[in-house]
Design a protein around this motif. Structure first.
Motif, PDB file in Angstrom:
ATOM      1  N   LEU A 103       0.931  -1.295   0.031  1.00  0.00           N
ATOM      2  CA  LEU A 103       0.073  -0.066  -0.145  1.00  0.00           C
ATOM      3  C   LEU A 103       0.906   1.313   0.131  1.00  0.00           C
ATOM      4  O   LEU A 103       0.395   2.292  -0.646  1.00  0.00           O
ATOM      5  N   GLU A 104       2.122   1.332   0.609  1.00  0.00           N
ATOM      6  CA  GLU A 104       3.006   2.240   0.598  1.00  0.00           C
ATOM      7  C   GLU A 104       3.462   2.406  -0.668  1.00  0.00           C
ATOM      8  O   GLU A 104       3.439   3.664  -1.216  1.00  0.00           O
ATOM      9  N   GLN A 105       3.633   1.600  -1.562  1.00  0.00           N
ATOM     10  CA  GLN A 105       4.365   1.753  -2.893  1.00  0.00           C
ATOM     11  C   GLN A 105       3.293   2.135  -3.563  1.00  0.00           C
ATOM     12  O   GLN A 105       3.660   2.851  -4.755  1.00  0.00           O
ATOM     13  N   GLU A 106       2.106   1.846  -3.364  1.00  0.00           N
ATOM     14  CA  GLU A 106       1.058   2.357  -4.242  1.00  0.00           C
ATOM     15  C   GLU A 106       0.713   4.008  -4.147  1.00  0.00           C
ATOM     16  O   GLU A 106      -0.230   4.579  -4.655  1.00  0.00           O
TER      17      GLU A 106
ATOM     18  N   ALA B 205      -2.038   8.128   3.504  1.00  0.00           N
ATOM     19  CA  ALA B 205      -1.352   9.106   2.918  1.00  0.00           C
ATOM     20  C   ALA B 205      -1.837  10.444   2.952  1.00  0.00           C
ATOM     21  O   ALA B 205      -2.880  10.604   2.623  1.00  0.00           O
ATOM     22  N   GLU B 206      -0.926  11.497   3.144  1.00  0.00           N
ATOM     23  CA  GLU B 206      -1.406  12.762   3.062  1.00  0.00           C
ATOM     24  C   GLU B 206      -1.879  13.253   1.883  1.00  0.00           C
ATOM     25  O   GLU B 206      -1.233  12.827   0.623  1.00  0.00           O
ATOM     26  N   GLY B 207      -3.050  13.602   1.746  1.00  0.00           N
ATOM     27  CA  GLY B 207      -3.884  14.049   0.411  1.00  0.00           C
ATOM     28  C   GLY B 207      -4.878  13.080   0.064  1.00  0.00           C
ATOM     29  O   GLY B 207      -5.913  13.364  -0.207  1.00  0.00           O
ATOM     30  N   SER B 208      -4.623  11.823   0.677  1.00  0.00           N
ATOM     31  CA  SER B 208      -5.686  10.769   0.167  1.00  0.00           C
ATOM     32  C   SER B 208      -6.760  10.969   1.181  1.00  0.00           C
ATOM     33  O   SER B 208      -7.986  10.597   1.072  1.00  0.00           O
ATOM     34  N   SER B 209      -6.667  11.507   2.387  1.00  0.00           N
ATOM     35  CA  SER B 209      -7.386  11.730   3.472  1.00  0.00           C
ATOM     36  C   SER B 209      -8.346  13.034   3.217  1.00  0.00           C
ATOM     37  O   SER B 209      -9.320  13.268   4.188  1.00  0.00           O
TER      38      SER B 209
END
Length: 264
Positions: free
Chosen positions: A48-51, A64-68
């Motif tokens: 998930l981090e790689q994505e 991730a910052e921005g996804s929230s």
């Protein structure tokens, strides 16, 4: 898709859903929530981090910052589902055959679209929601028009100058509008400026306006103001607090409270 791959995808979805709902979570909390080992969760978090979906932080993870900023449409659709269905049922009862209605791209409005699909009546339906429009494929007695415009992937919606220009040539008997937030100042808010601008044009081009908002939206805020809440009637659920019921009266808002028990 093999069974193993399917299980892995379900697990990744479960991790994303947990982080969306709970914010930062430790690896142990994630393991407990999805029923997987610590080692499995660590491997899934690496994927998930790689994505770019999550950020790994000491001892755990977060979205991730921005996804929230705005939860993905598919995730939001699952939230407060009983409330959304109760609200949709109340809204469906307000429909009149052979009228023109606008359904926006919100997840609560999507539940209304599904009721129309199951129990269709002659309607002219306009929408800026791709997911909403898909509900009406091959349904008799419906004339469906999808606005043109710029695709906003976060909400599966079409927005922008082209969509607004098209609205200027139309008039609707009823508008059913979702809301990102209903703030303590008595206004509807959106997380996106283009969506907020288009929502204002929808309100201006409709004779009867309804905001479909589950009780969790009240007392929250977002960046872009759409309109004062008293520009429309409100349909919400019986989970709405006594404070907010009183506030709706104070704001002069005509509200329908859908009974959640009817959907349990």
């Amino acid at each position: 898709m093999s069974q193993a791959v399917g299980v892995k995808v379900d697990r990744l979805d479960a991790i994303r859903s947990h982080l969306y709902a709970n914010g930062f979570s430790t690896i142990q909390a994630l393991a407990d929530a999805i029923g997987a080992s610590l080692a499995t969760v660590r491997r899934d978090l690496q994927i998930l981090e790689q994505e770019g979906a999550i950020d790994r932080v000491h001892g755990g993870a977060r979205i991730a910052e921005g996804s929230s900023v705005e939860v993905a449409f598919q995730e939001r659709e699952k939230r407060h589902l009983s409330a959304k269905r109760a609200i949709a049922t109340a809204a469906y009862d307000l429909l009149h055959p052979r009228t023109a209605i606008f359904l926006d791209a919100g997840t609560t409005v999507l539940q209304l679209a599904r009721l129309v699909r199951i129990n269709p009546m002659p309607l002219r339906i306009f929408t800026n929601g791709l997911t909403v429009a898909q509900e009406f494929l091959n349904i008799p007695n419906l004339e469906v028009v999808l606005l043109g415009g710029q695709l906003r992937s976060e909400n599966a919606s079409l927005v922008g100058p082209q969509a607004e220009a098209m609205l200027e040539t139309l008039w609707f008997d009823q508008l059913f509008l979702g809301a990102s937030a209903i703030s303590s100042d008595g206004a509807i808010y959106s997380v996106d400026s283009a969506e907020a601008s288009l929502n204002r044009r929808m309100l201006a081009r409709s004779a009867n306006r309804f905001v479909l908002a589950d009780s969790s939206k009240f007392g929250t805020t977002a960046t872009y103001k759409v309109a004062p809440l008293d520009t429309a009637k409100v349909i919400t659920d019986s989970g709405l607090s006594r404070h907010w019921r009183d506030e709706l009266v104070n704001f002069g808002v005509d509200a329908t409270i859908a009974d959640l028990r009817a959907k349990e």
